[in-house]
Design a protein around this motif. Structure first.
Motif, PDB file in Angstrom:
ATOM      1  N   TRP A 415     -13.953 -75.184  70.369  1.00  0.00           N
ATOM      2  CA  TRP A 415     -13.295 -74.055  69.735  1.00  0.00           C
ATOM      3  C   TRP A 415     -11.780 -74.203  69.629  1.00  0.00           C
ATOM      4  O   TRP A 415     -11.149 -73.507  68.841  1.00  0.00           O
ATOM      5  N   ASP A 416     -11.167 -75.053  70.451  1.00  0.00           N
ATOM      6  CA  ASP A 416      -9.709 -75.151  70.412  1.00  0.00           C
ATOM      7  C   ASP A 416      -9.210 -76.136  69.357  1.00  0.00           C
ATOM      8  O   ASP A 416      -8.021 -76.454  69.303  1.00  0.00           O
ATOM      9  N   ASN A 417     -10.126 -76.650  68.523  1.00  0.00           N
ATOM     10  CA  ASN A 417      -9.806 -77.557  67.416  1.00  0.00           C
ATOM     11  C   ASN A 417      -9.345 -78.931  67.878  1.00  0.00           C
ATOM     12  O   ASN A 417      -9.018 -79.783  67.036  1.00  0.00           O
ATOM     13  N   ASN A 418      -9.274 -79.152  69.188  1.00  0.00           N
ATOM     14  CA  ASN A 418      -8.877 -80.461  69.703  1.00  0.00           C
ATOM     15  C   ASN A 418     -10.098 -81.355  69.879  1.00  0.00           C
ATOM     16  O   ASN A 418     -11.221 -80.880  70.002  1.00  0.00           O
ATOM     17  N   VAL A 419      -9.838 -82.667  69.921  1.00  0.00           N
ATOM     18  CA  VAL A 419     -10.878 -83.656  70.175  1.00  0.00           C
ATOM     19  C   VAL A 419     -10.505 -84.397  71.454  1.00  0.00           C
ATOM     20  O   VAL A 419      -9.359 -84.838  71.617  1.00  0.00           O
ATOM     21  N   TYR A 420     -11.483 -84.528  72.349  1.00  0.00           N
ATOM     22  CA  TYR A 420     -11.238 -85.175  73.632  1.00  0.00           C
ATOM     23  C   TYR A 420     -12.075 -86.435  73.737  1.00  0.00           C
ATOM     24  O   TYR A 420     -13.287 -86.412  73.511  1.00  0.00           O
ATOM     25  N   MET A 421     -11.424 -87.545  74.098  1.00  0.00           N
ATOM     26  CA  MET A 421     -12.126 -88.793  74.342  1.00  0.00           C
ATOM     27  C   MET A 421     -12.144 -89.020  75.844  1.00  0.00           C
ATOM     28  O   MET A 421     -11.090 -89.163  76.489  1.00  0.00           O
ATOM     29  N   LEU A 422     -13.353 -89.058  76.421  1.00  0.00           N
ATOM     30  CA  LEU A 422     -13.519 -89.203  77.864  1.00  0.00           C
ATOM     31  C   LEU A 422     -14.103 -90.570  78.187  1.00  0.00           C
ATOM     32  O   LEU A 422     -14.903 -91.116  77.402  1.00  0.00           O
ATOM     33  N   THR A 423     -13.723 -91.114  79.318  1.00  0.00           N
ATOM     34  CA  THR A 423     -14.323 -92.358  79.790  1.00  0.00           C
ATOM     35  C   THR A 423     -15.491 -92.047  80.705  1.00  0.00           C
ATOM     36  O   THR A 423     -15.503 -91.022  81.383  1.00  0.00           O
ATOM     37  N   LEU A 424     -16.467 -92.930  80.702  1.00  0.00           N
ATOM     38  CA  LEU A 424     -17.638 -92.772  81.557  1.00  0.00           C
ATOM     39  C   LEU A 424     -17.642 -93.863  82.620  1.00  0.00           C
ATOM     40  O   LEU A 424     -17.210 -94.990  82.376  1.00  0.00           O
ATOM     41  N   PRO A 425     -18.119 -93.538  83.822  1.00  0.00           N
ATOM     42  CA  PRO A 425     -18.786 -92.282  84.230  1.00  0.00           C
ATOM     43  C   PRO A 425     -17.867 -91.253  84.866  1.00  0.00           C
ATOM     44  O   PRO A 425     -18.331 -90.249  85.367  1.00  0.00           O
ATOM     45  N   ASP A 426     -16.521 -91.502  84.897  1.00  0.00           N
ATOM     46  CA  ASP A 426     -15.630 -90.615  85.643  1.00  0.00           C
ATOM     47  C   ASP A 426     -15.209 -89.368  84.869  1.00  0.00           C
ATOM     48  O   ASP A 426     -14.591 -88.463  85.436  1.00  0.00           O
ATOM     49  N   LEU A 427     -15.523 -89.302  83.552  1.00  0.00           N
ATOM     50  CA  LEU A 427     -15.189 -88.152  82.716  1.00  0.00           C
ATOM     51  C   LEU A 427     -13.693 -87.881  82.648  1.00  0.00           C
ATOM     52  O   LEU A 427     -13.251 -86.733  82.481  1.00  0.00           O
ATOM     53  N   SER A 428     -12.871 -88.937  82.773  1.00  0.00           N
ATOM     54  CA  SER A 428     -11.432 -88.781  82.644  1.00  0.00           C
ATOM     55  C   SER A 428     -11.051 -88.716  81.175  1.00  0.00           C
ATOM     56  O   SER A 428     -11.663 -89.371  80.319  1.00  0.00           O
ATOM     57  N   VAL A 429     -10.014 -87.922  80.868  1.00  0.00           N
ATOM     58  CA  VAL A 429      -9.548 -87.798  79.494  1.00  0.00           C
ATOM     59  C   VAL A 429      -8.725 -89.027  79.135  1.00  0.00           C
ATOM     60  O   VAL A 429      -7.613 -89.214  79.620  1.00  0.00           O
ATOM     61  N   TYR A 430      -9.282 -89.863  78.272  1.00  0.00           N
ATOM     62  CA  TYR A 430      -8.608 -91.081  77.820  1.00  0.00           C
ATOM     63  C   TYR A 430      -7.624 -90.766  76.699  1.00  0.00           C
ATOM     64  O   TYR A 430      -6.561 -91.360  76.596  1.00  0.00           O
ATOM     65  N   LYS A 431      -7.985 -89.802  75.853  1.00  0.00           N
ATOM     66  CA  LYS A 431      -7.125 -89.425  74.740  1.00  0.00           C
ATOM     67  C   LYS A 431      -7.456 -88.009  74.314  1.00  0.00           C
ATOM     68  O   LYS A 431      -8.626 -87.610  74.304  1.00  0.00           O
ATOM     69  N   LYS A 432      -6.413 -87.265  73.979  1.00  0.00           N
ATOM     70  CA  LYS A 432      -6.564 -85.933  73.414  1.00  0.00           C
ATOM     71  C   LYS A 432      -5.969 -85.937  72.012  1.00  0.00           C
ATOM     72  O   LYS A 432      -4.804 -86.280  71.829  1.00  0.00           O
ATOM     73  N   VAL A 433      -6.763 -85.594  71.029  1.00  0.00           N
ATOM     74  CA  VAL A 433      -6.319 -85.632  69.635  1.00  0.00           C
ATOM     75  C   VAL A 433      -6.161 -84.197  69.143  1.00  0.00           C
ATOM     76  O   VAL A 433      -7.115 -83.425  69.151  1.00  0.00           O
ATOM     77  N   GLU A 434      -4.949 -83.854  68.703  1.00  0.00           N
ATOM     78  CA  GLU A 434      -4.665 -82.505  68.233  1.00  0.00           C
ATOM     79  C   GLU A 434      -4.469 -82.487  66.720  1.00  0.00           C
ATOM     80  O   GLU A 434      -4.091 -83.490  66.108  1.00  0.00           O
TER      81      GLU A 434
END
Length: 799
Positions: A415-434
């Motif tokens: 809903w916040d219009n952002n895109v989040y790229m997470l790494t697995l398996p730790d679910l860390s945010v690798y990139k946030k695209v606004e």
């Protein structure tokens, strides 16, 4: 001879009913809101009306379905007459369906209007109904004929039998008519209000009339007003107690007002701040009990103690997504359950319940579950359902998850219009695209090479970016409507897109351009899935149809109607023969694309329960046998015969009915030196025939070899379709993409037009000119001529 014809008629009806598949087993629960409900005064059963083409009748004691009626459109009213012998259902397309409860062979339809039925009432063997066509009809059920009809200048809203020969009719302008329908005489007419009369009732020879704006009138037999008063509130519905000593009024603001019928005094007023009442009916035998509906369930309301008890829990969680993983189908429900459906046994073998409100999920190849939550968290669970990671990613709802093919990354949007790229398996945010889109993300797809990512958003745009950098973003176009689904091909860089417009589009990722806009427009497309080998594209639409598109010839291959509810998701088998379709109502249908039939249907309930069934009456379920009727209803289409014998089995194994194996290259170069295509076919049983280019080669062996000479004159496209059949009528199909090299055509007419794809002339060839063959399309060749490519009629050239 007459007896023989009757036998064949009954035989035909029996066979026809055996082939009725969708209604063999009926879900006891609804997945759309309850519009209205009616109480059968003969039996006490309750019939519900939802936004679907059927009517279910429930037993309140057993809490199960007693009857199921399939209708031609959405029901509006129901009546039971002649001691429950007939169930009469009025519908919004103007149809009245008469169901004989003794034998369905005597069912029939009344088609006298094309407009919706607005009221329905009965007296003995007759019914009276009003329609939006401004006409009132009196129909004799046993004689099967209209005995009276009259068209009014305004729409009649309600009609009731006054006695054996007369009827009362009210209209939108506040008039009441007393008519002798036996001779067509209008006995009396009276205008009592300026608003619609929505209810008429005859109590102790008096007429009670209720107008929409809240006025209540009591008239004597001569239609003279003897009492009246105004509620000052808009009336939604009125119901009388069994002996008519009281009546209740449901107002638009959800108040329930109880009145004494004799003096019109208000006895009670009930209001529930947290309870939204949609409709009400009085209990057929208890003067202190009324039934109410909140759009989800049916409740019993005691008007003296004001206590509420749930009678029927009719709304169940929806299955919103499926993912196939080997021989398992994982599904997510709207109440945060994930179930594991075993394809081989057609049973649910495991399910997990989560306390968080899950919105979407993904599953890794080794069975790890990933959930996005309503609160912006993403969670990772092992195959046993044990939580491994839980990270808050956003302050808003995350609606869409997508695993990259290598499973190195997880992409989340919401809903916040952002895109989040997470790494697995730790679910860390690798990139946030606004600011990639101006509205929330609807769907995400990553191509097989993992270097492109496509996103559809509610801003009516589709973005295509480099992955994982999210650079070089381009926007396909601003669509007129929202794109709901998109999917990259599994082995090429073609992207399919579809949405509310109902148009399937192909985007060519190599050249960043729209490659194909399919000509056929369907209902809005909810989901798109490429087949494993990219031979087909499956689309599921809001009208319950699944469309199979041939990606090579770019044509519609077949259409399969799965249900009346929209298709929510699709999953292919590895061999491209089977397709699982999830439709509204938690119906999972196994489609055999080779036979173009539905082989198996499964209904999914909550708490890991399900039932799977075939059209021969076999079914398997993990619900205890004594509890079956609480979950589903076994519907025999014809009661006169044992048309379907239901057999409960431990499991239902769907055999993989493989057709012959065809060995042939997927691409073949036709040149001046070689035009012979070698193919072979093998089968465990006997191959009966092979079809190529309209030719049929008869075979009667387990193996077959053929050297086929490719003649461009016989081709209609650059794709060669080869089909093989075995003696079990199984079919296999292979497609060969043809390319041409060093093949020239000679013009033998004085002048020959060469056109582009739009039919515009781009060149004129003369007699004797040589044209290089590039392809075939229908009755034309695609040729190269003086550095131009275009199309020329086959009739103008020779090889």
């Amino acid at each position: 001879m007459s007896a023989l014809r009757k036998f064949f008629l009954l035989f035909f009806l029996t066979i026809f009913s055996i082939n009725l598949f969708s209604n063999l087993i009926v879900n006891n629960f609804e997945h759309t809101n309850i519009i209205d409900f009616f109480v059968n005064e003969n039996t006490g059963e309750i019939s519900t009306i939802v936004e679907n083409n059927y009517l279910k009748t429930y037993d309140l004691k057993e809490k199960c379905i007693n009857h199921y009626y399939s209708t031609s459109s959405i029901p509006t009213h129901v009546e039971w007459i002649l001691n429950n012998k007939y169930t009469i259902i009025a519908e919004n397309d103007g149809t009245i369906e008469v169901f004989n409860n003794d034998t369905s062979l005597l069912n029939y339809k009344i088609n006298v209007t094309n407009e919706s039925i607005t009221s329905l009432s009965s007296f003995g063997e007759r019914i009276v109904f009003t329609s939006l066509d401004k006409t009132i009809y009196v129909y004799n059920i046993t004689k099967r004929k209209v005995e009276f009809q009259r068209r009014f200048s305004t729409i009649p809203t309600v009609a009731e039998f006054y006695d054996e020969n007369t009827i009362l009719v009210a209209d939108h302008s506040g008039r009441i008519y007393l008519i002798d329908y036996s001779n067509g005489t209008e006995i009396n007419t009276l205008k009592i209000d300026n608003y619609s009369i929505i209810k008429l009732a005859i109590v102790n020879n008096n007429v009670y009339a209720f107008s929409m704006n809240g006025n209540i009138y009591v008239l004597n037999k001569d239609l003279k007003i003897i009492d009246s008063f105004s509620l000052g509130l808009t009336i939604r519905e009125v119901a009388f107690s069994p002996s008519n000593e009281n009546f209740t009024v449901l107002t638009l603001n959800h108040r329930i007002l109880l009145f004494d019928s004799s003096n019109l005094k208000k006895v009670q007023e009930l209001k529930f701040d947290t309870f939204s009442i949609k409709s009400l009916e009085w209990s057929y035998n208890k003067s202190d009990i009324i039934y109410v509906n909140d759009g989800v369930n049916i409740y019993s309301l005691n008007i003296e103690s004001k206590s509420i008890e749930k009678l029927l829990e009719l709304k169940k969680p929806d299955v919103i997504k499926i993912i196939r993983n080997n021989n398992l189908i994982y599904y997510l429900t709207s109440n945060s359950e994930i179930g594991v459906f075993n394809i081989d046994s057609a049973k649910i073998e495991n399910h997990f319940s989560f306390s968080e409100e899950a919105v979407d999920f993904e599953i890794t190849k080794n069975g790890y579950l990933i959930l996005s939550e309503n609160s912006g968290y993403v969670s990772l669970y092992d195959p046993e359902g044990t939580l491994k990671e839980n990270k808050k990613i956003s302050d808003f709802k995350l609606t869409t998850l997508k695993l990259s093919p290598s499973e190195k990354f997880l992409i989340a949007g919401g809903w916040d219009n952002n895109v989040y790229m997470l790494t697995l398996p730790d679910l860390s945010v690798y990139k946030k695209v606004e600011n990639l889109h101006s509205n929330w993300i609807k769907d995400i797809s990553i191509n097989y090479e993992e270097n492109k990512i496509a996103m559809a958003s509610l801003d009516k745009k589709v973005s295509i970016s480099d992955f994982p950098t999210f650079k070089n973003t381009i926007y396909v176009e601003e669509f007129p409507y929202i794109i709901w689904s998109l999917d990259w091909a599994n082995n090429s860089n073609f992207l399919s897109m579809g949405g509310f417009e109902g148009v399937l589009r192909l985007w060519d990722g190599r050249f960043n351009q729209l490659y194909k806009k399919f000509d056929i427009i369907t209902s809005p497309i909810k989901v798109i899935k490429w087949s494993p080998d990219d031979n087909y594209i499956a689309t599921g639409t809001t009208d319950g149809n699944v469309y199979i598109w041939n990606s090579k010839s770019r044509t519609l291959q077949s259409t399969i109607n799965v249900s009346n509810g929209e298709i929510n998701d699709l999953a292919w088998s590895d061999d491209e023969r089977y397709l699982y379709a999830l439709s509204k109502g938690n119906l999972l249908s196994l489609i055999d694309l080779q036979q173009n039939t539905i082989t198996l249907k499964s209904i999914i309930f909550e708490n890991g329960y399900s039932v799977s069934y075939r059209k021969n009456g076999e079914y398997t379920t993990n619900i205890p046998e004594k509890e079956e009727n609480k979950f589903f209803y076994k519907n025999n289409p014809i009661s006169l015969f044992e048309a379907v014998t239901f057999k409960r089995k431990e499991s239902i194994n769907i055999p993989v009915l493989e057709g012959p194996i065809i060995n042939v290259p997927s691409e073949f170069l036709v040149s001046d030196k070689n035009n012979s295509l070698l193919l072979s076919a093998f089968d465990n049983n006997l191959i009966t025939k092979i079809e190529i280019l309209g030719q049929t080669f008869l075979v009667n062996s387990q193996s077959y070899y053929l050297s086929l000479e490719i003649n461009p004159e016989k081709l209609t496209s650059n794709v060669l379709e080869i089909s093989a059949y075995d003696n079990d009528r199984n079919k296999s199909t292979k497609y060969v993409n043809l390319k041409f090299e060093n093949i020239y055509l000679q013009v033998f007419t004085n002048q020959a037009e060469i056109t582009n794809e739009e039919g515009e002339i781009i060149a004129i060839a003369s007699r004797g000119d040589l044209l290089k063959l590039k392809g075939v399309l229908g009755d034309t060749y695609k040729v190269e001529y003086i550095d131009k490519e275009g199309y020329i009629k086959k009739a103008f050239v020779t090889l």
